[in-house]
Design a protein around this motif. Structure first.
Motif, short mmCIF file in Angstrom:
data_model
loop_
_atom_site.label_atom_id
_atom_site.label_comp_id
_atom_site.label_asym_id
_atom_site.label_seq_id
_atom_site.Cartn_x
_atom_site.Cartn_y
_atom_site.Cartn_z
N ASP A 84 0.85 -1.20 0.00
CA ASP A 84 0.00 0.00 0.00
C ASP A 84 0.88 1.25 0.00
O ASP A 84 1.61 1.49 0.97
CB ASP A 84 -0.91 0.00 1.23
CG ASP A 84 -1.89 1.16 1.24
OD1 ASP A 84 -2.94 1.05 1.88
OD2 ASP A 84 -1.58 2.20 0.60
N LYS A 85 0.79 2.05 -1.05
CA LYS A 85 1.73 3.19 -1.15
C LYS A 85 1.41 4.28 -0.13
O LYS A 85 2.20 5.19 0.08
CB LYS A 85 1.78 3.75 -2.57
CG LYS A 85 0.50 4.30 -3.13
CD LYS A 85 0.77 4.83 -4.55
CE LYS A 85 -0.44 5.41 -5.25
NZ LYS A 85 -1.65 5.60 -4.51
N ASN A 86 0.28 4.17 0.56
CA ASN A 86 -0.03 5.14 1.62
C ASN A 86 0.54 4.72 2.97
O ASN A 86 0.26 5.35 3.99
CB ASN A 86 -1.55 5.31 1.73
CG ASN A 86 -2.13 5.75 0.40
OD1 ASN A 86 -1.60 6.68 -0.22
ND2 ASN A 86 -3.14 5.03 -0.06
N TYR A 87 1.30 3.63 2.93
CA TYR A 87 1.90 3.13 4.17
C TYR A 87 3.42 3.15 4.10
O TYR A 87 3.99 2.87 3.04
CB TYR A 87 1.45 1.68 4.44
CG TYR A 87 0.14 1.55 5.17
CD1 TYR A 87 -1.04 2.00 4.60
CD2 TYR A 87 0.10 0.96 6.44
CE1 TYR A 87 -2.23 1.89 5.28
CE2 TYR A 87 -1.09 0.85 7.12
CZ TYR A 87 -2.26 1.31 6.54
OH TYR A 87 -3.46 1.20 7.22
N TRP A 88 4.06 3.51 5.24
CA TRP A 88 5.51 3.35 5.35
C TRP A 88 5.80 1.93 5.84
O TRP A 88 4.96 1.31 6.47
CB TRP A 88 6.08 4.28 6.42
CG TRP A 88 6.12 5.74 6.10
CD1 TRP A 88 5.47 6.73 6.78
CD2 TRP A 88 6.87 6.39 5.08
NE1 TRP A 88 5.77 7.96 6.24
CE2 TRP A 88 6.61 7.79 5.18
CE3 TRP A 88 7.72 5.95 4.07
CZ2 TRP A 88 7.19 8.73 4.33
CZ3 TRP A 88 8.30 6.89 3.22
CH2 TRP A 88 8.04 8.24 3.34
N SER B 160 14.37 -2.55 16.37
CA SER B 160 15.71 -3.07 16.67
C SER B 160 15.76 -4.59 16.48
O SER B 160 16.77 -5.16 16.10
CB SER B 160 16.05 -2.72 18.12
OG SER B 160 17.25 -3.32 18.51
N GLN B 161 14.59 -5.24 16.68
CA GLN B 161 14.52 -6.72 16.58
C GLN B 161 14.38 -7.18 15.14
O GLN B 161 14.09 -8.35 14.88
CB GLN B 161 13.34 -7.23 17.42
CG GLN B 161 13.59 -7.26 18.91
CD GLN B 161 13.56 -5.87 19.53
OE1 GLN B 161 13.06 -4.91 18.93
NE2 GLN B 161 14.13 -5.77 20.72
N ASN B 162 14.57 -6.24 14.16
CA ASN B 162 14.52 -6.59 12.74
C ASN B 162 13.14 -7.06 12.30
O ASN B 162 13.00 -7.84 11.34
CB ASN B 162 15.55 -7.67 12.42
CG ASN B 162 15.97 -7.64 10.96
OD1 ASN B 162 16.08 -6.56 10.37
ND2 ASN B 162 16.16 -8.79 10.37
N ILE B 163 12.11 -6.61 13.01
CA ILE B 163 10.74 -6.98 12.62
C ILE B 163 10.14 -5.85 11.80
O ILE B 163 10.30 -4.68 12.14
CB ILE B 163 9.91 -7.28 13.88
CG1 ILE B 163 10.48 -8.55 14.54
CG2 ILE B 163 8.43 -7.45 13.54
CD1 ILE B 163 10.03 -8.81 15.91
N ILE B 164 9.49 -6.24 10.72
CA ILE B 164 8.93 -5.23 9.80
C ILE B 164 7.64 -4.66 10.39
O ILE B 164 6.78 -5.42 10.87
CB ILE B 164 8.67 -5.84 8.42
CG1 ILE B 164 10.01 -6.19 7.78
CG2 ILE B 164 7.87 -4.88 7.54
CD1 ILE B 164 9.95 -6.78 6.41
N ILE B 165 7.52 -3.35 10.35
CA ILE B 165 6.33 -2.65 10.86
C ILE B 165 5.81 -1.74 9.75
O ILE B 165 6.60 -1.05 9.10
CB ILE B 165 6.70 -1.84 12.12
CG1 ILE B 165 7.12 -2.81 13.24
CG2 ILE B 165 5.54 -0.96 12.57
CD1 ILE B 165 7.91 -2.20 14.35
N VAL B 166 4.52 -1.79 9.50
CA VAL B 166 3.92 -0.87 8.53
C VAL B 166 2.94 0.06 9.24
O VAL B 166 2.32 -0.35 10.24
CB VAL B 166 3.19 -1.62 7.39
CG1 VAL B 166 4.17 -2.42 6.53
CG2 VAL B 166 2.09 -2.52 7.94
N PHE B 167 2.86 1.30 8.80
CA PHE B 167 1.90 2.24 9.39
C PHE B 167 1.57 3.34 8.39
O PHE B 167 2.37 3.62 7.48
CB PHE B 167 2.45 2.84 10.69
CG PHE B 167 3.61 3.75 10.51
CD1 PHE B 167 3.44 5.13 10.51
CD2 PHE B 167 4.89 3.27 10.31
CE1 PHE B 167 4.51 6.00 10.33
CE2 PHE B 167 5.98 4.11 10.13
CZ PHE B 167 5.78 5.49 10.15
#
Ligand code: SF4
Length: 455
Positions: A408-412, A417-424
């Motif tokens: 989704d291009k509206n999300y970063w 630090s734990q190398n886990i991917i987070i989108v928001f």
């Protein structure tokens, strides 16, 4: 006269780094890098040999490139891990490849290109015991990520795991001088990078010894004979306190408690370790020539958890290795159930030519059994990952924004630090910002959040 060159890369992060090395060496010799194959006079393909499938994909790519090469009249050069493994006669006789250069000989590329009339249909794949790329600060043209970048701290491997080609394709271990590594870190800081990933086939055996020791060690001003990985980590995290530091790949047989203690001591060292265990069966680990057993591996994990309780862990695993039986497979599943890793890289065993296993063992496990066992492992890991990520819901995570979400291009997207991917969802933030994100949900691979504050 060759003027424009294009390079494409396959395989691991070390090949991405090597791409930048090759681009630097060629642009320093007046060739121009283009990222469009149809504009190039010279095409380089940086190859991977880690599994049969990777090599097969590259053979297909070479045949496709050969089909356009005739029309576009570019020269085709193969580099990387397949350079010592391909059938030169076939590829030169058919004029598919024009020359081949191995991972320790990229410095020679400009001269080889200059004298191609003499060097056409030739190869230079000599492996070296020395670090061959002293004083080269790679140009960061290839990688699209302008926030996090790789620095190779050592090349090659001395471990001789029986399933692995790396010691034959990249040769003996050679560590880069801390001085050069520090220069590259400085360069990345000046370019605005926020994260550095230190790379090595086995970072834990990094060792810069006396004969090359730098004049004065930066820490405590005491002369130091050897710089090992724990020392190097401390030097870099102290010199670059505002840069996030990651590293890969660790090795259970060489990882020291010092490394774990240094990770705890410095906030800017990310709390994540990639620690391949390959199998949970002691019998299989022995056949793989891995120099640890289940107990040693579990003790190391317990030490990591005691010293850094919030450290995340991932692994590499190979299922279906020669003679693996159902009990071995259960041993692997039980080890996963005991440790509950955050995530992992899981593969079926690939019987690759010229490895010790290929020459000495039979590939006894049928493909359908390998695939069935791989499914067992993937399903178990998916359950563990979901449970591990669920623990982050309702917490606030500090993330580094690395780019726009593919979905989704509206999300970063970014990582904690734990190398886990987070989108928001995007708002006023920008690429490279460190932000606090409130986690509101999770899948087995990603955390979903909403912006909370800037750091
Ligand atoms: S540690 Fe083993 S698996 Fe890893 S690169 Fe070295 S030989 Fe290959």
């Amino acid at each position: 006269m060759l003027k424009y060159f294009y390079i494409e890369s396959y395989g691991c992060q070390m090949n991405i780094y090597d791409n930048e090395l090759i681009i630097t060496i060629l642009t320093n010799n007046n060739l121009l890098y283009v990222n469009n194959i149809y504009k190039a006079d010279l095409v380089l393909i940086n190859t991977c040999s880690i599994r049969k499938k990777s090599e097969k994909n590259i053979y297909n790519r070479l045949l496709f490139l050969n089909s356009i090469k005739k029309k576009k009249k570019f020269l085709l050069c193969l580099v990387g891990c397949m350079s010592k493994r391909i059938d030169y006669d076939y590829f030169f006789k058919k004029k598919i490849l024009d020359f081949v250069v191995g991972p320790d000989q990229y410095r020679k590329l400009p001269n080889i290109i200059k004298s191609l009339n003499d060097n056409r249909y030739s190869y230079n794949v000599i492996l070296s015991n020395e670090e061959n790329y002293k004083n080269i600060i790679p140009i960061k043209l290839y990688s699209k990520n302008k926030v996090s970048s790789f620095i190779t701290i050592s090349r090659g491997c001395d471990n001789m795991c029986t399933f692995c080609v790396v010691p034959f394709t990249r040769g003996r271990e050679k560590s880069k001088s801390p001085k050069d590594i520090i220069k590259e870190c400085k360069n990345l800081c000046n370019l605005g990078y926020k994260e550095i990933v230190l790379l090595g086939q086995n970072v834990d055996s990094y060792l810069w010894n006396k004969k090359n020791y730098i004049k004065k060690n930066i820490i405590n001003n005491k002369l130091k004979k050897n710089i090992n990985f724990a020392n190097l980590l401390e030097i870099i995290s102290k010199l670059f306190p505002n840069i996030r530091i990651r590293f890969s790949t660790s090795n259970p047989q060489d990882m020291s408690l010092d490394v774990i203690k240094i990770m705890k001591k410095y906030n800017n060292i990310c709390k994540y370790i990639h620690l391949p265990f390959q199998s949970g069966s002691n019998r299989i680990l022995k056949l793989m020539n891995r120099k640890y057993n289940r107990l040693k591996y579990i003790n190391l994990i317990n030490n990591i958890k005691n010293i850094i309780p919030n450290c995340s862990l991932s692994y590499d695993i190979i299922t279906g290795f020669c003679t693996e039986n159902y009990k071995d497979h259960i041993d692997t599943l039980n080890l996963m159930k005991y440790i509950k890793f955050d995530f992992g890289y899981m593969f079926c065993y690939s019987h690759i030519k010229n490895t010790y296993a290929y020459k000495n063992f039979k590939d006894t496990v049928p493909t359908y059994i390998k695939k069935k066992r791989l499914n067992d492992i993937i399903n178990l890991q998916r359950k563990h990952s979901f449970l591990k990520l669920k623990k982050y819901v309702n917490t606030v995570q500090e993330i580094l924004i690395e780019g726009t979400s593919k979905k989704d291009k509206n999300y970063w997207y970014g990582k904690n630090s734990q190398n886990i991917i987070i989108v928001f969802p995007k708002n006023k933030e920008k690429l490279g910002d460190f932000v606090n994100v409130k986690i509101i949900n999770n899948t087995s691979a990603t955390l979903i959040g909403k912006f909370k504050s800037f750091l």
